[in-house]
Write a protein that holds these residues in place. Structure first.
Motif, PDB file in Angstrom:
ATOM      1  N   PRO A  65      39.455  71.407  64.346  1.00 23.66           N
ATOM      2  CA  PRO A  65      40.079  70.083  64.203  1.00 23.66           C
ATOM      3  C   PRO A  65      39.914  69.502  62.803  1.00 23.66           C
ATOM      4  N   LYS A  66      38.776  69.738  62.160  1.00 27.32           N
ATOM      5  CA  LYS A  66      38.569  69.196  60.824  1.00 27.32           C
ATOM      6  C   LYS A  66      39.552  69.793  59.820  1.00 27.32           C
ATOM      7  N   VAL A  67      39.824  71.097  59.971  1.00 22.33           N
ATOM      8  CA  VAL A  67      40.778  71.753  59.083  1.00 22.33           C
ATOM      9  C   VAL A  67      42.174  71.180  59.298  1.00 22.33           C
ATOM     10  N   THR A  68      42.543  71.004  60.565  1.00 24.25           N
ATOM     11  CA  THR A  68      43.842  70.418  60.887  1.00 24.25           C
ATOM     12  C   THR A  68      43.985  69.026  60.287  1.00 24.25           C
ATOM     13  N   ALA A  69      42.911  68.240  60.435  1.00 32.30           N
ATOM     14  CA  ALA A  69      42.950  66.878  59.906  1.00 32.30           C
ATOM     15  C   ALA A  69      43.094  66.877  58.388  1.00 32.30           C
ATOM     16  N   TRP A  70      42.353  67.766  57.716  1.00 35.56           N
ATOM     17  CA  TRP A  70      42.434  67.808  56.254  1.00 35.56           C
ATOM     18  C   TRP A  70      43.799  68.290  55.775  1.00 35.56           C
ATOM     19  N   LEU A  71      44.378  69.270  56.483  1.00 37.91           N
ATOM     20  CA  LEU A  71      45.724  69.729  56.123  1.00 37.91           C
ATOM     21  C   LEU A  71      46.724  68.583  56.264  1.00 37.91           C
ATOM     22  N   GLY A  72      46.571  67.803  57.340  1.00 36.57           N
ATOM     23  CA  GLY A  72      47.464  66.662  57.530  1.00 36.57           C
ATOM     24  C   GLY A  72      47.298  65.631  56.435  1.00 36.57           C
ATOM     25  N   ARG A  73      46.041  65.356  56.048  1.00 35.01           N
ATOM     26  CA  ARG A  73      45.792  64.377  54.987  1.00 35.01           C
ATOM     27  C   ARG A  73      46.358  64.857  53.654  1.00 35.01           C
ATOM     28  N   ILE A  74      46.167  66.151  53.364  1.00 35.33           N
ATOM     29  CA  ILE A  74      46.651  66.695  52.088  1.00 35.33           C
ATOM     30  C   ILE A  74      48.173  66.627  51.997  1.00 35.33           C
ATOM     31  N   SER A  75      48.855  67.077  53.068  1.00 41.22           N
ATOM     32  CA  SER A  75      50.326  67.051  53.049  1.00 41.22           C
ATOM     33  C   SER A  75      50.832  65.621  52.995  1.00 41.22           C
ATOM     34  N   ALA A  76      50.150  64.697  53.701  1.00 40.64           N
ATOM     35  CA  ALA A  76      50.551  63.287  53.657  1.00 40.64           C
ATOM     36  C   ALA A  76      50.339  62.720  52.263  1.00 40.64           C
ATOM     37  N   GLY A  77      49.221  63.091  51.642  1.00 39.38           N
ATOM     38  CA  GLY A  77      48.952  62.619  50.285  1.00 39.38           C
ATOM     39  C   GLY A  77      49.973  63.135  49.285  1.00 39.38           C
ATOM     40  N   ILE A  78      50.386  64.391  49.464  1.00 38.65           N
ATOM     41  CA  ILE A  78      51.396  64.963  48.560  1.00 38.65           C
ATOM     42  C   ILE A  78      52.724  64.236  48.718  1.00 38.65           C
ATOM     43  N   LEU A  79      53.093  63.920  49.972  1.00 37.44           N
ATOM     44  CA  LEU A  79      54.337  63.174  50.204  1.00 37.44           C
ATOM     45  C   LEU A  79      54.289  61.825  49.501  1.00 37.44           C
ATOM     46  N   ALA A  80      53.161  61.126  49.657  1.00 42.39           N
ATOM     47  CA  ALA A  80      53.027  59.818  49.015  1.00 42.39           C
ATOM     48  C   ALA A  80      53.071  59.947  47.500  1.00 42.39           C
ATOM     49  N   ALA A  81      52.411  60.986  46.956  1.00 43.26           N
ATOM     50  CA  ALA A  81      52.400  61.197  45.506  1.00 43.26           C
ATOM     51  C   ALA A  81      53.797  61.501  44.986  1.00 43.26           C
ATOM     52  N   LEU A  82      54.546  62.318  45.733  1.00 39.55           N
ATOM     53  CA  LEU A  82      55.925  62.623  45.337  1.00 39.55           C
ATOM     54  C   LEU A  82      56.775  61.353  45.344  1.00 39.55           C
ATOM     55  N   GLY A  83      56.560  60.517  46.359  1.00 39.23           N
ATOM     56  CA  GLY A  83      57.306  59.266  46.422  1.00 39.23           C
ATOM     57  C   GLY A  83      56.978  58.345  45.263  1.00 39.23           C
ATOM     58  N   LEU A  84      55.674  58.209  44.925  1.00 38.11           N
ATOM     59  CA  LEU A  84      55.270  57.371  43.810  1.00 38.11           C
ATOM     60  C   LEU A  84      55.826  57.907  42.485  1.00 38.11           C
ATOM     61  N   GLY A  85      55.822  59.254  42.349  1.00 37.06           N
ATOM     62  CA  GLY A  85      56.375  59.854  41.145  1.00 37.06           C
ATOM     63  C   GLY A  85      57.862  59.580  41.010  1.00 37.06           C
ATOM     64  N   THR A  86      58.570  59.627  42.154  1.00 40.68           N
ATOM     65  CA  THR A  86      60.007  59.331  42.142  1.00 40.68           C
ATOM     66  C   THR A  86      60.258  57.884  41.741  1.00 40.68           C
ATOM     67  N   ILE A  87      59.472  56.955  42.309  1.00 39.40           N
ATOM     68  CA  ILE A  87      59.623  55.536  41.982  1.00 39.40           C
ATOM     69  C   ILE A  87      59.326  55.301  40.523  1.00 39.40           C
ATOM     70  N   ALA A  88      58.263  55.947  39.997  1.00 39.31           N
ATOM     71  CA  ALA A  88      57.891  55.794  38.594  1.00 39.31           C
ATOM     72  C   ALA A  88      58.992  56.309  37.670  1.00 39.31           C
TER      73      ALA A  88
END
Length: 208
Positions: A179-202
């Motif tokens: 479960p910890k690995v699953t949670a971290w994978l979810g956090r990483i992919s979510a963080g990448i999505l947010a980072a891509l969005g912020l980069g697009t806005i910038a």
């Protein structure tokens, strides 16, 4: 269009499909939840691409190329949506970690994953501009049917690659059974999505 051009186009589509981008990270994020949401996100993204193909084939996407304001507006909306998806995913993971074993964990439905895939692709003007700029290079005669056919081929290839990614990611999570690995994978992919969005806005702000 002759066979050589068709094969060249298919090769280009395969190369682009395996290149990581917002859609692939979105599929990865939902695949961590389960195989059905992952596949739904992949199918939704492919459908969004087909919608863009229809728009380009009809000649409407030329407005984006001619209007810098329209391009920046759509790009901004897409960036905000990616940030929203990333933040929402992180909040869901926080809810899961605080939940007790007796409480059913928060999961994403196939419907929400499908809609997220469609909107993520539709709010990405680069998809439309790609079709508008690249598809004519592989056509001996630019017509609505020919342009739409190439767009459909690209969407089909991208969809198959992302579905394969969904199966691979989901299978890997099942094999790990951590479960910890699953949670971290979810956090990483979510963080990448947010980072891509912020980069697009910038990038929208810097080009204004």
């Amino acid at each position: 269009m002759n066979l050589t051009l068709l094969l060249s186009f298919v090769g280009l589509c395969l190369l682009l499909a395996v290149t990581p981008g917002p859609d692939s990270f979105l599929v990865l994020r939902y695949s961590v939840v389960g195989i059905r949401p992952g596949v739904a996100a992949a199918v939704g993204s492919a459908l969004g691409g087909i919608i863009w193909a229809v728009v380009v084939a009809a000649g409407l996407a030329a407005l984006l190329e001619q209007s810098a304001t329209a391009y920046r507006a759509l790009k901004l909306v897409g960036g905000i949506y990616l940030v929203y998806l990333g933040v929402r995913a992180l909040l869901e993971h926080r809810k899961q970690t605080k939940a007790t074993e007796a409480v059913e964990p928060v999961v994403a439905s196939t419907r929400s994953a499908f809609i997220a895939g469609v909107l993520s692709c539709m709010f990405n003007p680069k998809v439309g501009l790609f079709y508008l700029a690249v598809l004519p290079q592989f056509l001996t005669e630019v017509t609505f049917v020919n342009t739409l056919s190439l767009g459909a081929i690209e969407c089909l290839i991208a969809g198959m690659v992302m579905v394969a990614l969904a199966f691979a990611a989901s299978r890997a999570v099942v094999m790990l059974q951590r479960p910890k690995v699953t949670a971290w994978l979810g956090r990483i992919s979510a963080g990448i999505l947010a980072a891509l969005g912020l980069g697009t806005i910038a990038s929208v702000g810097s080009s204004a």
